[in-house]
Structures are given as C-alpha cells and as structure tokens.
Design a protein around this motif. Structure first.
Motif, short mmCIF file in Angstrom:
data_model
loop_
_atom_site.label_atom_id
_atom_site.label_comp_id
_atom_site.label_asym_id
_atom_site.label_seq_id
_atom_site.Cartn_x
_atom_site.Cartn_y
_atom_site.Cartn_z
N PHE A 27 0.85 -1.20 0.00
CA PHE A 27 0.00 0.00 0.00
C PHE A 27 0.88 1.25 0.00
CE2 PHE A 27 -2.51 -3.22 2.24
CZ PHE A 27 -3.76 -3.10 1.64
N ASP A 28 0.40 2.28 -0.67
CA ASP A 28 0.97 3.62 -0.49
C ASP A 28 0.41 4.16 0.82
OD1 ASP A 28 1.65 6.32 -0.51
OD2 ASP A 28 1.46 6.49 -2.68
N ALA A 29 1.27 4.38 1.81
CA ALA A 29 0.82 4.72 3.16
C ALA A 29 -0.01 5.99 3.19
CB ALA A 29 2.01 4.84 4.10
N LYS A 30 0.35 6.98 2.36
CA LYS A 30 -0.37 8.25 2.43
C LYS A 30 -1.79 8.14 1.90
CE LYS A 30 1.26 10.23 -2.00
NZ LYS A 30 2.22 9.16 -2.38
N LYS A 31 -2.13 7.03 1.23
CA LYS A 31 -3.48 6.83 0.70
C LYS A 31 -4.35 6.00 1.63
CE LYS A 31 -1.81 7.15 -4.08
NZ LYS A 31 -1.70 6.48 -5.39
N ILE A 32 -3.81 5.63 2.79
CA ILE A 32 -4.58 4.86 3.76
C ILE A 32 -5.28 5.86 4.69
CG2 ILE A 32 -4.49 3.15 5.62
CD1 ILE A 32 -1.94 2.06 4.35
N GLY A 33 -6.59 5.98 4.54
CA GLY A 33 -7.35 6.95 5.32
C GLY A 33 -7.31 6.67 6.80
N GLY A 34 -6.95 7.68 7.60
CA GLY A 34 -6.88 7.51 9.04
C GLY A 34 -5.71 6.69 9.51
N ARG A 35 -4.84 6.30 8.57
CA ARG A 35 -3.66 5.49 8.89
C ARG A 35 -4.05 4.20 9.62
NH1 ARG A 35 -2.75 8.71 5.69
NH2 ARG A 35 -1.09 10.26 5.63
N LYS A 36 -5.22 3.69 9.27
CA LYS A 36 -5.70 2.45 9.89
C LYS A 36 -6.11 1.48 8.79
CE LYS A 36 -7.51 4.76 14.03
NZ LYS A 36 -8.72 5.04 14.85
N ILE A 37 -5.77 0.21 9.02
CA ILE A 37 -6.18 -0.87 8.12
C ILE A 37 -7.20 -1.72 8.86
CG2 ILE A 37 -5.43 -3.01 7.01
CD1 ILE A 37 -2.85 -1.65 6.26
N VAL A 38 -8.34 -1.94 8.19
CA VAL A 38 -9.43 -2.73 8.78
C VAL A 38 -9.74 -3.88 7.83
CG1 VAL A 38 -11.77 -2.72 9.70
CG2 VAL A 38 -10.36 -0.64 9.84
N VAL A 39 -9.62 -5.10 8.34
CA VAL A 39 -10.00 -6.28 7.57
C VAL A 39 -11.44 -6.62 7.96
CG1 VAL A 39 -9.42 -8.66 6.99
CG2 VAL A 39 -7.61 -7.05 7.65
N ARG A 40 -12.36 -6.41 7.02
CA ARG A 40 -13.78 -6.57 7.34
C ARG A 40 -14.52 -7.09 6.12
NH1 ARG A 40 -16.47 -2.50 4.65
NH2 ARG A 40 -15.37 -0.52 4.29
N ARG A 41 -15.80 -7.36 6.34
CA ARG A 41 -16.66 -7.70 5.22
C ARG A 41 -17.21 -6.41 4.63
NH1 ARG A 41 -18.65 -12.55 7.94
NH2 ARG A 41 -17.29 -14.24 7.22
N ALA A 42 -17.39 -6.42 3.33
CA ALA A 42 -17.94 -5.25 2.66
C ALA A 42 -19.39 -5.05 3.05
CB ALA A 42 -17.81 -5.40 1.14
N ALA A 43 -19.85 -3.83 2.90
CA ALA A 43 -21.27 -3.53 3.10
C ALA A 43 -22.00 -3.75 1.78
CB ALA A 43 -21.44 -2.10 3.58
N ASP A 44 -23.25 -4.20 1.86
CA ASP A 44 -24.05 -4.35 0.64
C ASP A 44 -24.14 -3.02 -0.09
OD1 ASP A 44 -24.60 -7.06 0.90
OD2 ASP A 44 -26.28 -6.67 2.26
N GLY A 45 -23.82 -3.06 -1.38
CA GLY A 45 -23.89 -1.84 -2.19
C GLY A 45 -22.58 -1.08 -2.26
N GLU A 46 -21.60 -1.46 -1.46
CA GLU A 46 -20.29 -0.81 -1.52
C GLU A 46 -19.62 -1.15 -2.85
OE1 GLU A 46 -17.39 0.22 2.28
OE2 GLU A 46 -18.03 -1.84 1.94
N SER A 47 -18.77 -0.26 -3.34
CA SER A 47 -18.09 -0.51 -4.61
C SER A 47 -16.62 -0.19 -4.48
CB SER A 47 -18.72 0.32 -5.74
OG SER A 47 -18.55 1.70 -5.49
N LEU A 48 -15.84 -0.75 -5.42
CA LEU A 48 -14.40 -0.55 -5.42
C LEU A 48 -13.91 -0.65 -6.86
CD1 LEU A 48 -11.58 -0.37 -4.04
CD2 LEU A 48 -11.63 -2.87 -3.89
N THR A 49 -13.13 0.32 -7.27
CA THR A 49 -12.50 0.27 -8.59
C THR A 49 -11.15 -0.44 -8.44
OG1 THR A 49 -13.57 2.31 -9.28
CG2 THR A 49 -11.65 1.59 -10.55
N THR A 50 -11.03 -1.60 -9.06
CA THR A 50 -9.83 -2.42 -8.92
C THR A 50 -8.75 -1.95 -9.90
OG1 THR A 50 -10.97 -4.03 -10.33
CG2 THR A 50 -10.94 -4.46 -7.98
N LEU A 51 -7.58 -2.55 -9.78
CA LEU A 51 -6.43 -2.11 -10.56
C LEU A 51 -6.62 -2.28 -12.06
CD1 LEU A 51 -3.51 -3.48 -8.35
CD2 LEU A 51 -4.14 -1.09 -8.72
N ASP A 52 -7.57 -3.12 -12.47
CA ASP A 52 -7.84 -3.27 -13.91
C ASP A 52 -8.78 -2.20 -14.44
OD1 ASP A 52 -10.16 -4.07 -12.66
OD2 ASP A 52 -10.21 -6.07 -13.53
#
Length: 820
Positions: A274-299
């Motif tokens: 990860f680029d550290a400056k792009k981690i919001g709040g400087r915290k990493i959370v391993v969780r389940r996604a919320a229904d309806g959440e979206s993410l643009t992947t590297l492709d």
C-alpha cells in the motif's frame, strides 16, 4: 504456471541435468508439463562478432549491398559479404555467421555467389539467430563487444521456461521453491533456501504511517501481518528481477510492485504493498464489505460488493478485494515514499466465492483459493522486506502489526512398510521407502514393532503438505519418488460385469434410450441443479423450499430438479437459437420429487417433441398430438413394468407442472411408486422461454426400488413364416369404458377361443365412433384381430369358426353387442 530454469537454479544445483531429464522428472512427480519454451541465444558455432567497415551498392541488384566486414585476424580479417538489410551501415557491430555455421532451422552457411558477387558468410538478423520474428534488419550489437569473439560468449544466455499444470490439491507447488523442493527430492540434491536477513527489527516509531490494524472477520482472516517502511524510492527493479519476472510472463512495473510478485512466485505467498499516504486515518481494517459498496480495482473496473465479500479497508473505504486484487485508490505510484507491506492468510472458501461472484481471477486468488501455508506467511513478509530494502532503500519503522497467530500445526500418520507393499502390489525395500520419505521432508519421527515383528512408522507431515492426511497418501508419495516407471508389468484382472448384474435403473435407462433413439429422438444430458425461478413454474412453493440447496455455488443452480422437462426445454431453446432444427429430444436421469415434506430421489425419463409450422421440409409430416406422446409414454412405462393403459388418467390442472390444461393428462401417484404426465406444454410458458412452435412432452418418474425385477432379458423366439389371417370386429359399448379395457377383454376371449390350434397375435383398436345410429350413452370400438399358425396356412373355415366363438363369448354378459 510457468517455471524458469534459471530461477530454479538459485535454489538447486542442476548441473548435468538436461532439459529432457527435467521434463521427465516433473512428469513422474505428478505435474503435467504442457509446454517447454527456450528463450535467448541457442548455442551457435562459427557465429562471431564482426564490424562493418565499408558498404557499397551491389552492381547487379538495387536492394542489395556489398560490405566488407572485419571478423578478426584469427578468422581471416576482412571478408566480403552481400547483405539485403537496410541497416548494414559502416561502423555497426553485427553477428556474422561464417561458412560452416548452422543456424536455427538447420540453415547451413557456405561461400556462394549472390547475383554474381562473392559472399563469404552472412550477417544475421534476430530471427535468423532464433531470437524472435520481429526486426528492422540486422541485430546491432554493443560496440564494446570484441571483434571476432564467439557470439555465445558476449551475449547473455537464454532461459528454459516450463509451463506446468499443478493439480488443485498441491498449492505447495505453486512457486519456484515448491517445484525446486520436488526436484531436490527426485534428484536427491540439497535445497538452498533464500537468505532472510530481516528479523522484525524496526527503527523509530511512525504512527503517522500506520497506527492500527484491526481484523473484524477473524474467521476469514486468521492471520494478518502489516510492516511499515519509510523513505523508499520508487524506480525500476534490478535487471535480474525484471528478467525472472519477464521469463514467466509477468510485466515488470516498478521495484515495489515487482518485489510482491517476485516473492509470490518464489515462495507461493501473495503479498500487497500500500501507499501509506493513501490509507485513510492510517488504519487498516479487515472486514466484510457492506451491501452496495463498490471498489475500482487495478484493472480499471468498478466492482459491486456485498456483505459476504472480504475487503481490506481504511477508516472510510475499501482499498482491496482481499486476496484477489488491489484497488486503484491505494496503489503505489512515482510519488510514493512510505509503504505498508501486507502478508496474510485468507480462508480459501471465502476467496473462491468472491472471485467467482465478481468474475475476477488473479495470481493471488489462484493461490489463496487452493490454500497457502499460513506457517510461511511471516517468512514471506520478511523475505519481501529484504528485497524492498535492497531495491527501494528506506527503513523499517514501527509499529509493526501481526493480528492473529501462527496456527498450531501437528499432523502425524502411522504406516507400515507392509501396508505400502500391499497397496502397491509389488515389493519395495524398506530402505527405499525410508529414502523416499526423507527426500520429501516426511520425517519418520517414531518407529515401533508390531506383534508380528514388522515395523510401524510414525511420519511427521510438514505444514505445507496439507494434502497428506491418510496412510494411502503416503503410499502415493513413496511411489512418486520410487518411480512409477519401475512398476513391474503384470496382467490386469478383475471381475467381469455381465448385463444381468447391472443396476435395474441402468438397464431401464438403456432400454428406453434404445427405443427413443430408434424413434428419431436425440439424447441430451443436463445438470441436476436448476434455478429457483424455473422451479416455481413447475412445483409449489413448499416443494421449492424443500428442493433448495443449503449452500449453492451459483444462483442458477440452487435447487434440485423435479422434472427432466425443464432441461429438455432449455435444450430445445438452445438448439433453436443456434439454428439447429432438432425437434425430438429425450433425457434419462435423476429427479427429486417432494411429497408431504419428504424428498424422493427417483429415476426418470423425459422426452419432448417440438412442432414448428415455420420449419421447412420437402415432405410435410403429420403434426404430433396428444396420442403421439401417449403412445411413447406407454412404451416407456411398460419398460418399467407399468401398464399405463390399465390405470386411470386424469387431466392435469392447476398452477403447477407447466402443462396446458385440457391438452395433458396424468396417471399414477408417488404413493404408487411412480407417476406420469404427458401432453401439450403450456403455450404461454414455452413462448416466454423463446421456443417457437408447440411442444408435446412426457415425464415418467419411478422410485428406483420399483424397477427391481421390472426389466426382462430379451430372448429369441421363433416366428411363423406363414401368412396371417385378419378379421375386423366392431363392438358397441358404454361410452364410459376405456378402449384398452375392452381390447384386453377381447384379447383374452380370442385366445381362449383359438385354444392351441393357432395363435392370436394381436388385437388392435383402429376406430372409435360416437356418431348417429348408436344408442345414447354408447360408442363403437372397431378392432383388428390377427391370427397365425406356426405350422401351416390357416383356412377360412377354421378362422371363421373361432371368430364366431369370439363374438358369442364377448357379448355373453350383455355389456356389449356386435355392431352390424
């Protein structure tokens, strides 16, 4: 998976081992070699470095040049060579193939005249040296290469890349180290592991880079390691790393990304940076996604997530689809200076489900789905830190995080040499077994003696071999290392399977298949799983619920099928959409019927006849109707020991089963052990499915135990060579009586009347009349009777005498009369 030979040699001494021997070893170890590709310059004798001194136009050809080329005093100094390349300019150093050289493709170089000009060799393009097909002319060499030096001495050596198919139960082999470990066992050579220098030392405390790692879905992520590095410099990877990645088909990107890919291919553990400056709040959370959440992947594609999918998120948003692909919002770029390295173990089932649901696969998901070794996760992270410090600089800073622990591992299998020999069927010495297990790092940690004096071994299983959990697995390991090619030849013996020993369901399916194929039906095979939406057309809501799978893989295969007709309709629709005019289909297989909360697994036969008036044919055939499918249904049922005509048939009505009311019938119930439905399928339903034309179908279902004894072996019977005698008889009967009932009664009476003098071969209905001239409540049934003798031609007198007895006997009870 691609494996580089040069890369393998970093861990294993393969001196004296040819490519063919390696390919053979990999195959005998249980991995399929799908291809072998040699890259780089092959060994070429008499090909040297030359320098072009002059270039002149060929006197007899516009597109050729005459050059003088210096190949070194030891090889004759200047040589005249004719060349057609556009870049044969003076001063260029190029490969020169001298007379006697043999280039790839068995192309032999010799002195010759080209358009009247002597040519003493050939200057070479890349493809002529086996280095690729695309080029703009001669291969221009580095000007520091000495003139006259053999080309193989100045150009980098090539590589050999093996394309392997790794079976799903061997995730430990999805890396160069895994294959090296296997080859070390095969060749009995020592394995060299990568040196790891980093041992979790940190310099300084930088919570501004990473302040917390929190795992909220521990069941899907039992172990997560995060290591922060400050002051890294993004740039190209070292050439050796780029060469190894390129050899196995990965495009080098930059040192940070390449290190993650390199360690994954080296040790089999996927990583993420990860680029550290792009981690919001400087915290990493391993969780389940919320229904309806979206993410643009590297492709570059936006992925819609749901609550079953595991993500790596910061305080506000998901950054990575866990174990599959990173998001564009946290990727490293040219401005990156601080990074966080991720190494984790994810539950394989979670990754597999998410990857399939998103239609997204990657090298990481390929490994996580099969299961990485969680006990090597920390080791892989430490190896990656070493490479990051080497290629990108910077320092490791605190705090470092490890959420979850090293999962306890202890697995031992007890086995005896006698057991191994009994399963293999031939003798292997005990020492050879010990040697094979030792070579595979399967240590014998205990040995005891049984009562018969034979030894029993306790074998310790390493954590990366999770596929070994039974004694029979160790038998396979011993045989792999001993060599399957050493199995002595022996005749194969086994009990023969005769037809009367077949399962009754198999015999039944075979019989009805032969019949339907003979009636121009095409057999189809479909999955036993269907969608919920499809089932609601055929069965009640209660049945839909009972037939649902507890954990379906995909949405359109979530329920057990209650009827083969669903599958036949899909096959009809598919064929019509492809322009295939097949109109008769059948299938045999299992169906599942729900009765009062109980699901019965049944044997079933289904067939469908589609009649489309738009189909063009040179000869118009009669359109199928209810009686067409009824006739086939009777024969299919008779093969199961069910005389359909002897049972009451009722119209199919109601919202279920997909049949057209007043054009379809049902007989039998599951309490009888069988049921049948046949007739016209619902027209609205077939049109909604996109099927053109009317579809007539049948579904016959029977409990397997009802088939026992129902099948009869066919035996040859003599037939008469003499002609038949025919008589017709019309009977007036009550309109409520079934024709088959009357036919059966008439057949019985006819056989009694004929006695042993001759045979009554058949009694068939050929006409039903209900018009004028008949009493009210009556109908006329006309039958054709066939008489034949096996010994002689029947006379009219004897046939007429029997026919008279038949008429007298059939009308004796007064329930029917002979129609004049």
């Amino acid at each position: 998976m691609k494996i580089s030979l040069n890369w393998l040699k970093q861990y294993l001494n393969l001196d004296g081992v040819s490519t063919d021997e390696l390919q053979r070893a990999i195959t005998f170890l249980g991995f399929e070699v799908e291809g072998v590709v040699n890259t780089g310059l092959p060994p070429l004798a008499h090909v040297v470095v030359g320098e072009i001194k002059t270039r002149a136009k060929h006197p007899n050809a516009d597109k050729l040049s005459v050059c003088t080329v210096d190949v070194g005093a030891a090889l004759g100094g200047l040589r005249t060579i004719v060349c057609g390349a556009p870049n044969c300019d003076a001063g260029n150093r190029v490969p020169v193939a001298l007379p006697g050289a043999v280039l790839p493709g068995d192309f032999k170089i010799k002195q010759s005249k080209i358009r009247g000009q002597q040519s003493d060799g050939m200057m070479c393009a890349p493809d002529e040296l086996g280095l690729g097909a695309e080029h703009a002319g001669l291969l221009i060499l580095n000007p520091v290469f000495p003139i006259g030096a053999p080309l193989n001495e100045v150009m980098p050596g090539g590589d050999t890349v093996f394309d392997l198919e790794i079976t799903p139960n061997r995730p430990d082999a999805l890396s160069h180290m895994g294959i090296a470990r296997e080859l070390a066992a095969w060749f009995r050579r020592n394995l060299k592991f990568p040196e790891i220098k980093f041992r979790n030392e940190t310099q300084g405390h930088r919570p501004d880079i990473l302040s917390e790692i929190r795992v909220e879905a521990a069941e899907d992520c039992p172990l997560y390691v995060g290591i922060a590095l400050a002051g890294v410099k993004v740039g190209p990877s070292p050439q050796w790393m780029q060469d190894r990645l390129a050899a196995v088909g990965l495009r080098p990107i930059n040192n940070l990304v390449d290190v993650g890919n390199y360690v994954m291919l080296e040790l089999g553990q996927p990583l993420h940076v990860f680029d550290a400056k792009k981690i919001g709040g400087r915290k990493i959370v391993v969780r389940r996604a919320a229904d309806g959440e979206s993410l643009t992947t590297l492709d570059g594609k936006e992925r819609q997530l749901n609550s079953r999918m595991l993500v790596i998120a910061d305080e506000t948003k998901p950054m990575v689809v866990a174990g599959i692909m990173g998001g564009a919002s946290a990727e490293v770029d040219a401005t990156t200076t601080d990074v966080v390295l991720e190494a984790a173990y994810f539950r394989p089932q979670s990754i597999r489900w998410t990857a399939k649901r998103l239609g997204l696969a990657s090298d990481s998901s390929y490994r996580f789905e099969r299961g990485v070794d969680p006990h090597s996760t920390l080791e892989a992270a430490q190896r990656a830190v070493d490479l990051l410090l080497e290629t990108a600089g910077g320092t490791v800073v605190g705090p470092s995080f490890q959420v979850g622990g090293d999962r306890p591992w202890s697995r031992e299998i007890k086995i005896t040499p006698a057991y191994i020999r009994s399963k293999l069927g031939f003798d292997i010495p005990d020492d050879a077994m010990r040697d094979a297990l030792k070579a595979l790092n399967l240590a014998i940690v205990g040995e005891s003696m049984l009562q018969d004096g034979s030894p029993e071994w306790t074998v310790d299983i390493p954590s990366y071999r999770g596929d070994l959990d039974r004694p029979i697995d160790l038998v396979e390991e011993v045989l792999r290392l001993y060599g399957t090619y050493k199995v002595p030849p022996a005749p194969c013996t086994g009990p023969a399977l005769v037809s009367h020993d077949d399962d009754p369901a198999v015999i039944y399916n075979r019989q009805v298949s032969e019949y339907l194929v003979g009636q121009h039906f095409h057999e189809v095979v479909n999955y036993t799983l269907r969608s919920e939406k499809e089932l609601k057309t055929w069965v009640s809501d209660a049945a839909v619920q009972e037939l649902a799978l507890a954990n379906p893989f995909v949405e359109d295969q979530s329920h057990l099928r209650p009827s083969l007709v669903l599958c036949l309709l899909e096959s009809l629709r598919l064929n019509q959409s492809r322009g295939n005019s097949v109109s008769r289909l059948f299938e045999t297989g299992r169906v599942f019927l729900e009765t009062n909360g109980t699901v019965h697994e049944c044997a079933s036969v289904g067939f469908a006849i589609c009649h489309n008036e738009k189909d063009r044919a040179w000869l118009a055939r009669p359109a199928p109707d209810f009686y067409t499918v009824k006739r086939h249904a009777e024969i299919v049922a008779r093969a199961a020991g069910v005389e359909l005509a002897q049972h009451e048939m009722v119209p199919v009505r109601g919202a279920y089963w997909g049949w057209q009311e007043d054009h379809s019938a049902a007989a039998g119930e599951m309490k009888d052990g069988w049921t049948a439905r046949f007739g016209l399928l619902n027209l609205s339903m077939t049109r909604a499915l996109g099927i053109e034309g009317k579809v007539w179908a049948c579904s016959f279902v029977i409990l397997p135990e009802k088939l026992a004894g129902a099948t009869v072996r066919r035996r040859y019977q003599d037939f008469s060579l003499f002609p038949a005698a025919l008589r017709d008889l019309a009977l007036v009967v009550g309109s409520h009586r079934h024709a088959e009932e009357v036919r059966g009664q008439l057949l019985k009476v006819a056989r009694e009347a004929a006695g042993t003098a001759f045979a009554v071969e058949a009694v068939e209905v050929f006409d039903v009349y209900t018009g004028t001239g008949l009493p009210e409540g009556k109908k006329s049934l006309a039958f054709s009777l066939t008489f034949r003798s096996a010994e002689r031609t029947l006379t009219d007198d004897e046939v007429n005498a029997s026919f008279a007895k038949i008429q007298q006997a059939i009308t004796a009870d007064g329930s029917m009369t002979v129609r004049a």
